[in-house]
Design a protein around this motif. Structure first.
Motif, PDB file in Angstrom:
ATOM      1  N   GLY A 132      -4.517  -7.021   0.832  1.00  0.00           N
ATOM      2  CA  GLY A 132      -3.737  -5.616   0.426  1.00  0.00           C
ATOM      3  C   GLY A 132      -3.318  -5.590  -0.902  1.00  0.00           C
ATOM      4  O   GLY A 132      -3.149  -4.466  -1.391  1.00  0.00           O
ATOM      5  N   THR A 158       4.596  -7.334   5.095  1.00  0.00           N
ATOM      6  CA  THR A 158       3.530  -8.545   5.286  1.00  0.00           C
ATOM      7  C   THR A 158       3.276  -9.306   3.755  1.00  0.00           C
ATOM      8  O   THR A 158       3.056 -10.524   3.913  1.00  0.00           O
ATOM      9  N   ASN A 209       0.635  -1.195  -0.059  1.00  0.00           N
ATOM     10  CA  ASN A 209      -0.051  -0.254  -0.057  1.00  0.00           C
ATOM     11  C   ASN A 209       1.020   1.192  -0.003  1.00  0.00           C
ATOM     12  O   ASN A 209       0.580   2.286  -0.728  1.00  0.00           O
ATOM     13  N   GLU A 240      10.457  -1.068   7.628  1.00  0.00           N
ATOM     14  CA  GLU A 240      11.202  -2.454   6.860  1.00  0.00           C
ATOM     15  C   GLU A 240      10.658  -2.139   5.279  1.00  0.00           C
ATOM     16  O   GLU A 240       9.811  -1.560   5.163  1.00  0.00           O
ATOM     17  N   GLY A 293      -6.461  -6.043   5.656  1.00  0.00           N
ATOM     18  CA  GLY A 293      -6.831  -7.263   6.086  1.00  0.00           C
ATOM     19  C   GLY A 293      -6.111  -8.388   5.054  1.00  0.00           C
ATOM     20  O   GLY A 293      -4.845  -8.373   4.876  1.00  0.00           O
ATOM     21  N   THR A 297      -4.455  -6.977  -3.524  1.00  0.00           N
ATOM     22  CA  THR A 297      -5.736  -6.847  -4.565  1.00  0.00           C
ATOM     23  C   THR A 297      -6.381  -5.370  -4.445  1.00  0.00           C
ATOM     24  O   THR A 297      -6.836  -5.011  -5.398  1.00  0.00           O
ATOM     25  N   VAL A 317       8.812   5.440  12.716  1.00  0.00           N
ATOM     26  CA  VAL A 317       8.116   6.800  13.209  1.00  0.00           C
ATOM     27  C   VAL A 317       7.531   6.244  14.663  1.00  0.00           C
ATOM     28  O   VAL A 317       6.915   5.376  14.431  1.00  0.00           O
TER      29      VAL A 317
HETATM   30  C1  LIG Z   1      -0.332 -15.573   4.849  1.00  0.00           C
HETATM   31  C2  LIG Z   1      -0.904 -14.375   4.108  1.00  0.00           C
HETATM   32  C3  LIG Z   1      -1.323 -14.548   2.701  1.00  0.00           C
HETATM   33  C4  LIG Z   1      -1.599 -13.231   1.875  1.00  0.00           C
HETATM   34  N1  LIG Z   1      -2.299 -13.523   0.787  1.00  0.00           N
HETATM   35  C5  LIG Z   1      -2.689 -12.522   0.304  1.00  0.00           C
HETATM   36  C6  LIG Z   1      -3.390 -12.585  -1.042  1.00  0.00           C
HETATM   37  O1  LIG Z   1      -2.883 -13.764  -1.983  1.00  0.00           O
HETATM   38  N2  LIG Z   1      -3.736 -11.666  -1.875  1.00  0.00           N
HETATM   39  C7  LIG Z   1      -4.035 -10.395  -1.204  1.00  0.00           C
HETATM   40  O2  LIG Z   1      -4.402  -9.381  -1.794  1.00  0.00           O
HETATM   41  N3  LIG Z   1      -3.412 -10.075   0.255  1.00  0.00           N
HETATM   42  C8  LIG Z   1      -2.912 -11.102   0.621  1.00  0.00           C
HETATM   43  N4  LIG Z   1      -2.518 -11.109   2.000  1.00  0.00           N
HETATM   44  C9  LIG Z   1      -2.728  -9.813   2.470  1.00  0.00           C
HETATM   45  C10 LIG Z   1      -1.624  -8.719   2.280  1.00  0.00           C
HETATM   46  O3  LIG Z   1      -0.417  -9.376   2.399  1.00  0.00           O
HETATM   47  C11 LIG Z   1      -1.845  -7.611   3.287  1.00  0.00           C
HETATM   48  O4  LIG Z   1      -3.068  -7.204   3.243  1.00  0.00           O
HETATM   49  C12 LIG Z   1      -0.881  -6.425   2.931  1.00  0.00           C
HETATM   50  O5  LIG Z   1       0.414  -6.832   2.796  1.00  0.00           O
HETATM   51  C13 LIG Z   1      -0.951  -5.277   3.683  1.00  0.00           C
HETATM   52  O6  LIG Z   1      -0.052  -4.395   2.964  1.00  0.00           O
HETATM   53  P1  LIG Z   1       0.212  -2.977   3.690  1.00  0.00           P
HETATM   54  O7  LIG Z   1       1.149  -2.150   2.895  1.00  0.00           O
HETATM   55  O8  LIG Z   1      -1.019  -2.395   4.011  1.00  0.00           O
HETATM   56  O9  LIG Z   1       1.231  -3.291   5.132  1.00  0.00           O
HETATM   57  P2  LIG Z   1       2.545  -3.964   5.331  1.00  0.00           P
HETATM   58  O10 LIG Z   1       2.772  -4.933   4.272  1.00  0.00           O
HETATM   59  O11 LIG Z   1       2.227  -4.614   6.824  1.00  0.00           O
HETATM   60  O12 LIG Z   1       3.349  -2.752   5.374  1.00  0.00           O
HETATM   61  C14 LIG Z   1       3.428  -1.703   6.533  1.00  0.00           C
HETATM   62  C15 LIG Z   1       4.798  -1.026   6.264  1.00  0.00           C
HETATM   63  O13 LIG Z   1       4.778  -0.143   7.400  1.00  0.00           O
HETATM   64  C16 LIG Z   1       5.839  -0.089   7.937  1.00  0.00           C
HETATM   65  N5  LIG Z   1       5.814   0.473   9.189  1.00  0.00           N
HETATM   66  C17 LIG Z   1       4.914  -0.056  10.218  1.00  0.00           C
HETATM   67  N6  LIG Z   1       4.801   0.617  11.479  1.00  0.00           N
HETATM   68  C18 LIG Z   1       5.763   1.674  11.172  1.00  0.00           C
HETATM   69  C19 LIG Z   1       6.395   2.851  11.850  1.00  0.00           C
HETATM   70  N7  LIG Z   1       6.118   2.947  13.116  1.00  0.00           N
HETATM   71  N8  LIG Z   1       7.333   3.578  11.272  1.00  0.00           N
HETATM   72  C20 LIG Z   1       7.840   3.544  10.040  1.00  0.00           C
HETATM   73  N9  LIG Z   1       7.374   2.129   9.164  1.00  0.00           N
HETATM   74  C21 LIG Z   1       6.484   1.527   9.632  1.00  0.00           C
HETATM   75  C22 LIG Z   1       6.297  -1.525   7.866  1.00  0.00           C
HETATM   76  O14 LIG Z   1       7.672  -1.535   8.153  1.00  0.00           O
HETATM   77  C23 LIG Z   1       6.017  -1.943   6.438  1.00  0.00           C
HETATM   78  O15 LIG Z   1       6.945  -1.472   5.494  1.00  0.00           O
HETATM   79  C24 LIG Z   1      -1.924 -12.166   2.835  1.00  0.00           C
HETATM   80  C25 LIG Z   1      -1.223 -12.006   3.850  1.00  0.00           C
HETATM   81  C26 LIG Z   1      -0.964 -13.194   4.586  1.00  0.00           C
HETATM   82  C27 LIG Z   1      -0.358 -12.901   5.942  1.00  0.00           C
END
Ligand SMILES: Cc1cc2nc3c(=O)[nH]c(=O)nc-3n(C[C@H](O)[C@H](O)[C@H](O)COP(=O)(O)OP(=O)(O)OC[C@H]3O[C@@H](n4cnc5c(N)ncnc54)[C@H](O)[C@@H]3O)c2cc1C
Length: 341
Positions: A317, A46, A12, A40, A314, A319, A174
């Motif tokens: 992410g 994730t 995201n 990270e 959830g 998708t 942060v």
């Molecule tokens: C087993 C599994 C299978 C999945 N399969 C699918 C799938 O097939 N299709 C699909 O659409 N989704 C799937 N998902 C869901 C998807 O992986 C997540 O919804 C998505 O990765 C979330 O992305 P994000 O960028 O919102 O958060 P994250 O990937 O969690 O990224 C958060 C970022 O914020 C950073 N961060 C957090 N706190 C701080 C802070 N205080 N200061 C600085 N940086 C910070 C972290 O280091 C990271 O870089 C799956 C998840 C799992 C666990």
């Protein structure tokens, strides 16, 4: 110069940062600087362990119309990549997919069926094939073609595209969002911290949805099969390995591999596809999905600054990331911050 900071380098964060940067570059407005600031990066976010299969999943109370709009945008985005020379580098694959339900009262959720290609309900004869060797029978199924975009490849690809266009990347945790917004030089802050928002914003509406998967080597698996039951298993091929799943344990923060879950995954997937018995096991992985009562995608003014939240995606992410990035950009443009813009 308008300075934008996107906090978070998961799917995201990177999709949002790239969307903003590419928008202003297309407009030839070069007085905009976009940075990704994150604790990270790939391969430690994730999404990096996920198969990245397109499909809305575990989105709690998020409005269906929004899910539809966001996931359609991602499907279009993946189609563009698939039709370009970047598909291999970005890890984007087009593949057949079958979703199966064991609930006689509820068929496979398909409010998005016109987004994917060629969706058709399985006939009783087709269901019978999947029901061989099973005690609990599948009662309905949907077959269609869609994409996987495994974040282990998609994230480096999008990050490279971002940096090539002048985007900046900085490793930093942060710890206090309030003071970051107030004291940092950024005019716009986009919060894409996923589950990190639970702590950063004391957001009690957030919770982990633990997911464990196994990766195996099985080059002969070309289709994704998913059992939609609450305790259902799934098999999703990626470019170099196949993901076997999976668990979704709400409010479970344990990031260690569980042997019990591993057994459940391996045995369940072998029931779906007996040929998996003779495959090489590569590794197991656990991730914490950023669960939330609903996706939070909104903006708030902080003095002359703008704070946009984009988190809580959830199990979807990957998708939703492109569609949510569309909305992040719309919120930014609607804010008409100041004369700098
Ligand atoms: C087993 C599994 C299978 C999945 N399969 C699918 C799938 O097939 N299709 C699909 O659409 N989704 C799937 N998902 C869901 C998807 O992986 C997540 O919804 C998505 O990765 C979330 O992305 P994000 O960028 O919102 O958060 P994250 O990937 O969690 O990224 C958060 C970022 O914020 C950073 N961060 C957090 N706190 C701080 C802070 N205080 N200061 C600085 N940086 C910070 C972290 O280091 C990271 O870089 C799956 C998840 C799992 C666990």
């Amino acid at each position: 110069m308008m300075k934008v900071a996107v906090i978070g380098a998961g799917v995201n964060g990177v999709a949002s940062a790239l969307k903003i940067l590419e928008h202003y570059q297309a407009e030839k407005r070069l007085n905009v600087q976009v940075s990704i600031i994150s604790e990270e990066f790939t391969p430690n976010t994730t999404g990096d362990g996920s198969a990245g299969l397109w499909g809305p999943f575990l989105l709690s109370g998020t409005e269906k119309s929004k899910i539809y709009q966001w996931s359609k945008s991602m499907h279009n985005f993946l189609e563009k990549i698939w039709l370009s020379e970047d598909a291999g580098e970005a890890g984007v694959c087009l593949l057949p997919c079958v979703r199966l339900s064991t609930d006689p009262n509820v068929s496979v959720e398909d409010f998005w069926r016109d987004i994917v290609y060629g969706a058709v309900d399985l006939t009783p004869e087709q269901l019978a094939v999947y029901n061989k060797n099973r005690d609990v029978k599948f009662t309905s199924g949907l077959s269609f073609v869609t994409y996987t975009s495994e974040p282990l490849k998609l994230l480096p690809y999008l990050t490279k595209r971002f940096v090539r266009k002048g985007g900046r990347v900085e490793q930093q945790k942060v710890t206090d969002l309030e003071s970051f917004v107030r004291d940092s030089p950024y005019d716009v802050i986009v919060n894409c911290t996923g589950l990190g928002s639970r702590q950063l914003l004391n957001d009690d509406n957030m919770y982990a949805v633990r997911g464990q998967v196994s990766r195996i080597k099985a080059n002969w698996v070309f289709a994704a099969i998913l059992d939609e039951s609450d305790d259902g298993n799934y098999i999703i091929p990626n470019t170099e390995s196949v993901v076997l799943g999976g668990t979704h344990q709400e409010k479970d923060y344990n990031t260690k591999v569980s042997d019990v879950d591993k057994r459940f995954i391996i045995d369940g997937c072998r029931r779906l596809m007996p040929g998996l018995v003779h495959t090489q096991h590569l590794f197991d992985w656990v991730g914490l999905r950023p669960g939330r009562v609903q996706v939070r995608l909104e903006s708030e003014r902080r003095g002359r600054k703008l704070l946009i939240h984009n988190y809580g995606h959830g199990g979807s992410g990957v998708t939703l990331c492109e569609g949510c990035a569309d909305d992040v950009l719309s919120l930014l443009l609607a804010a008409k911050l100041n004369s700098k813009l």
